[in-house]
Design an enzyme around this catalytic site. Structure first.
Site, PDB file in Angstrom:
ATOM      1  N   ARG B  54       0.858  -1.182   0.000  1.00 54.94           N
ATOM      2  CA  ARG B  54       0.000   0.000   0.000  1.00 54.94           C
ATOM      3  C   ARG B  54       0.896   1.236   0.000  1.00 54.94           C
ATOM      4  O   ARG B  54       2.120   1.132   0.151  1.00 54.94           O
ATOM      5  CB  ARG B  54      -1.012   0.009   1.138  1.00 54.94           C
ATOM      6  N   ARG B  99      -7.624  -0.423  -6.759  1.00 52.76           N
ATOM      7  CA  ARG B  99      -7.798   0.691  -5.815  1.00 52.76           C
ATOM      8  C   ARG B  99      -8.053   1.950  -6.643  1.00 52.76           C
ATOM      9  O   ARG B  99      -7.334   2.210  -7.605  1.00 52.76           O
ATOM     10  CB  ARG B  99      -6.525   0.908  -4.948  1.00 52.76           C
ATOM     11  N   ASP B 253      -2.101  11.070  -2.031  1.00 56.83           N
ATOM     12  CA  ASP B 253      -2.392  10.016  -3.009  1.00 56.83           C
ATOM     13  C   ASP B 253      -2.745  10.585  -4.376  1.00 56.83           C
ATOM     14  O   ASP B 253      -2.632   9.908  -5.394  1.00 56.83           O
ATOM     15  CB  ASP B 253      -3.528   9.124  -2.506  1.00 56.83           C
TER      16      ASP B 253
END
Lengths: 368, 368
Positions: B54, B99, B253
């Protein structure tokens, strides 16, 4: 409020001048609903300290019953009147040292002692302590009822401008009936609105480290048929950003005359998010949570720092057992600050048992 | 960075055109340090989806290796060149759907496909996919190193006006080397400052629901001898109120040209608290995290909503086993929003690999 369809309050006795005080073990919720017996002032001290009972109003009432049990103990020891008073005083100091932040604890103990000191005989003193505890319990129930009624008006006003007819309320921690005697503070308007068949949905911030939101508020709202959803504390800002919140209502463990709200850790961040999204932010509290003496909340209110294990470990249910699971690396340093202070600039108003009050010293002093 | 005194990166191979990609199983941290083998594009897909790997930069590099493994699989199947490309394309769609929020994933996949499509032979295509994955990995390491050097200057400036000579940094989630390949983004300035013997202390917000702060950031900082303390997300506001934080550094992100930062849920609340306390708030990110296409972050960035079990249950170590313990009542509704958006008004500046940039569209467009 209801548990499995049956009405309960959080602390009660079965007779006058009892030997046993009954309460709910809140450390077992939401996994087990268990009523436990407090039989001595030491039991009371442990119950407050380890948070078997918690929530500012409930702590206050439990403390008052603690003074009553101390008086009974002194009576049973057949002490002379000076030693009798002295025994109670020593116990009262121990009770006051259990938790530092909620002002209700100190007020309840002081008021109970005052009732005891004005009586001349030991029998009368024991009676006075019991009468005060019972009075305080009833008083808190009535306060919460009044808060509920005033808060209901706020929700009704929101309803007027809502198209989808569901009011979304966000709350932090548990300022519910579990933290009070009945109704709760922040939850009282919710329960009153539900009774009037207003459609509600409550976002509950889980409230780390002890998860009183996820564990207690969710549990009590579900038992009372209120639609609710648990989110992380982190997500509270997001649901506000997304327009999914109409109003924030929280409790208060100590409120200053300037309208600063000292409440469960994280309340401040939630209040900041409400302000940034123009969402009204209310603290619901009985006027007994005001502390006249505080001039600078940030400097003067003692903020409890609890055992770091509540941060490094999380309590939960695993294979039908309540266990503590570690989330941090071994030997990791942790700090566990339990309350924070929300400045009055972030508070829309205070929902009190005396009415809805702007967080302004002139207005507060006038009404209290 | 160091694990038990030995240097590691988060993803690597032992030879050219390998059959095995090595990575660290981050779901087992901080309790167990285990290296696992990814042997197929399906392994890669699972690893990203279940968060074995991640962090935006690491997801990107893992995805690039996923395309390489897909190319190897297509090669082994002896497909004609159209079917060969088609196989890789289908796998790339699956990789992209793992994702939704971090932009690195999409960029890595698209760039890798472009490298593959420009080659004419299957052997060259497999080679191109590997070369790109390795290039991206090295590129991310260099980016983090550059971020570290730029960020170090900010810390040095803070040090000039600090009397006690310890800089207190607060961070949220894990934008550490574990989420990157080495150094990290938010942690890179910390590691560089530590190397220069600047005294540091890091407040780590635990970052519910997956506790990447408590589990990953604390773990990696401790292994690299950085003084740190884990607090709840709720307590981040309090330590700022109390003057115990000099600077906040987080990751990103996805970043818009307007300087909005889409990062782990809770970043927004933390940024609000920093602003309210006049504490500089920085997001550290490689310029690859910019998304050119987004005009309205709030409306256009897809915010991942993960399984509610991450909210209702908490993963931790109990009796030497990693288990999930339930914290909510049974049948309780939960929602698990994973990211939020910090508006640029709350962002002091972006620490990028191209320099420190004000969150302003004119400045960003000029530098990128």
């Amino acid at each position: 409020m209801l548990v499995n369809g049956k009405h309960h309050i959080t602390i009660w006795t079965e007779k006058k001048y009892p030997s046993i005080i009954y309460t709910i073990d809140q450390n077992l919720l939401p996994h087990k609903f268990e009523i436990i017996e407090l039989k001595s002032s030491s039991d009371i001290i442990s119950a407050i300290k380890n948070m078997t009972v918690r929530g500012a109003p409930l702590i206050g009432v439990t403390a008052a019953y603690g003074i009553f049990l101390a008086a009974k103990e002194a009576y049973a020891k057949n002490l002379n009147i000076n030693r009798f008073d002295n025994y109670i005083y020593r116990k009262s100091e121990q009770i006051k040292s259990t938790r530092p932040t909620a002002v209700n604890l100190f007020n309840a103990v002081e008021n109970s002692l005052n009732q005891i000191y004005r009586e001349r005989t030991k029998v009368k003193k024991v009676e006075a302590a019991f009468v005060y505890a019972k009075y305080l319990s009833d008083y808190e129930i009535n306060s919460c009822r009044a808060i509920g009624k005033f808060g209901l008006n706020i929700l009704k006003n929101i309803l007027k401008r809502k198209k989808d007819k569901t009011i979304n309320i966000l709350t932090h921690c548990n300022a519910g009936w579990l933290g009070c005697i009945d109704y709760g503070t922040a939850t009282a308007p919710i329960y009153f609105a539900h009774k009037e068949k207003i459609n509600l949905h409550v976002w509950i911030e889980e409230t780390r480290p002890r998860n009183q939101g996820a564990g207690l508020t969710a549990w009590e709202l579900m038992h009372n048929n209120i639609d609710c959803t648990v989110i992380t504390d982190n997500a509270g800002g997001y649901v506000m950003q997304k327009g999914m919140v109409d109003i924030v209502i929280v409790g208060s463990d100590r409120t200053t005359f300037n309208g600063e709200v000292c409440n469960k850790i994280g309340t401040y961040k939630t209040a900041l998010a409400a302000k940034d999204n123009n969402i009204p932010f209310y603290a619901a509290l009985p006027v007994t949570s005001f502390d006249f003496k505080i001039k600078d909340a940030m400097k003067e209110i003692p903020i409890e720092e609890r055992n770091g294990k509540e941060v490094s470990h999380i309590r939960g249910l695993y294979k039908e057992k309540i266990i503590n699971a570690r989330i941090t690396p071994q030997k990791c340093k942790v700090r566990n600050f339990s309350f924070d202070i929300t400045p009055s600039k972030l508070v829309t108003a205070l929902i009190t048992d005396k009415g809805i009050i702007k967080p302004d010293v002139r207005i507060i002093k006038k009404l209290i």
